[in-house]
Write a protein that holds these residues in place. Structure first.
Motif, PDB file in Angstrom:
ATOM      1  N   GLU A   2      74.177  -5.324  51.681  1.00 44.17           N
ATOM      2  CA  GLU A   2      73.144  -4.743  50.840  1.00 44.17           C
ATOM      3  C   GLU A   2      71.766  -5.244  51.291  1.00 44.17           C
ATOM      4  O   GLU A   2      71.622  -6.367  51.759  1.00 44.17           O
ATOM      5  N   ALA A   3      70.735  -4.400  51.173  1.00 45.49           N
ATOM      6  CA  ALA A   3      69.401  -4.676  51.718  1.00 45.49           C
ATOM      7  C   ALA A   3      68.812  -5.998  51.234  1.00 45.49           C
ATOM      8  O   ALA A   3      68.330  -6.803  52.049  1.00 45.49           O
ATOM      9  N   GLU A   8      67.345 -11.598  52.417  1.00 45.16           N
ATOM     10  CA  GLU A   8      67.426 -13.020  52.071  1.00 45.16           C
ATOM     11  C   GLU A   8      68.012 -13.834  53.226  1.00 45.16           C
ATOM     12  O   GLU A   8      67.544 -14.934  53.523  1.00 45.16           O
ATOM     13  N   VAL A   9      69.012 -13.293  53.895  1.00 49.33           N
ATOM     14  CA  VAL A   9      69.573 -13.957  55.078  1.00 49.33           C
ATOM     15  C   VAL A   9      68.484 -14.121  56.136  1.00 49.33           C
ATOM     16  O   VAL A   9      68.343 -15.179  56.756  1.00 49.33           O
ATOM     17  N   SER A  82      74.124  -1.878  54.848  1.00 48.71           N
ATOM     18  CA  SER A  82      75.117  -0.926  54.333  1.00 48.71           C
ATOM     19  C   SER A  82      74.557  -0.077  53.204  1.00 48.71           C
ATOM     20  O   SER A  82      75.099   0.979  52.908  1.00 48.71           O
ATOM     21  N   GLY A  83      73.507  -0.530  52.549  1.00 47.42           N
ATOM     22  CA  GLY A  83      72.951   0.240  51.449  1.00 47.42           C
ATOM     23  C   GLY A  83      71.825  -0.488  50.768  1.00 47.42           C
ATOM     24  O   GLY A  83      71.440  -1.587  51.157  1.00 47.42           O
ATOM     25  N   LEU A  94      61.389  -7.076  51.128  1.00 41.79           N
ATOM     26  CA  LEU A  94      60.996  -6.813  52.508  1.00 41.79           C
ATOM     27  C   LEU A  94      59.538  -7.198  52.733  1.00 41.79           C
ATOM     28  O   LEU A  94      59.199  -7.774  53.775  1.00 41.79           O
ATOM     29  N   ALA A  95      58.675  -6.915  51.771  1.00 42.56           N
ATOM     30  CA  ALA A  95      57.266  -7.309  51.885  1.00 42.56           C
ATOM     31  C   ALA A  95      57.139  -8.818  52.028  1.00 42.56           C
ATOM     32  O   ALA A  95      56.352  -9.312  52.846  1.00 42.56           O
TER      33      ALA A  95
END
Length: 170
Positions: A2-3, A8-9, A82-83, A94-95
């Motif tokens: 998941e996004a 986070e990774v 994956s989603g 993401l920012a």
């Protein structure tokens, strides 16, 4: 993956980077995740985000860290996308990742005495900054879509609190 979890990774990997080449590789990974999310949103995201998302999916495609050993051994982390459970939290995360990558790249650029590495950092910073602009644009569009949403308190990107510092002296 998941996004938000993938982001986070990436944030943890960037924070754990040691040395200029590792930071460059993680900045490339962050840009690859941004491109993957942009491509996903361009294909099946909200209609009002698709043009910005398409542009995000194309930024930094020729990044020069492709031959870094850690990238070659593990491949692009973005391939694990994956989603996306929810668009707004994924874009906010993401920012944050792109901002942290940009800051890390500034540190590398300031510390290096090698011209080639310096210019690679500048190119990667430009890509991260342009991607961040696209992400902010999508977050703005999402905020505009929700007329009842209180925006003046948290800002259009959520989680931004407190007064802004003056840009110039008193």
């Amino acid at each position: 993956m998941e996004a938000e979890r993938l982001i986070e990774v990436g944030r943890r990997a960037l924070a754990g980077s040691r040395g200029a080449l590792d930071v460059m590789a993680e900045a490339w990974q962050a840009q690859a995740v941004a491109r993957a999310i942009g491509s996903r949103l361009a294909a099946c995201g909200p209609l009002e985000l698709r043009s910005e998302a398409r542009a995000l999916g194309e930024i930094g495609a020729g990044c020069s860290a492709l031959d870094h050993p850690s990238v070659l051994s593990g491949g692009a982390r973005a391939a694990q996308l994956s989603g996306m459970a929810e668009v707004r939290p994924a874009l906010s995360a993401l920012a944050l990742l792109l901002s942290e990558a940009g800051i890390a790249l500034v540190g590398v650029a300031c510390d290096t005495g090698e011209d080639n590495l310096y210019w690679q950092c500048i190119e990667a910073m430009d890509a991260a900054d342009e991607s961040l602009d696209r992400v902010h644009g999508m977050l703005r569009r999402l905020s505009e879509r929700e007329p009842g949403r209180e925006r003046d308190r948290d800002g259009p990107y959520e989680g931004i609190r407190g007064p802004a510092a003056p840009a110039a002296g008193p």
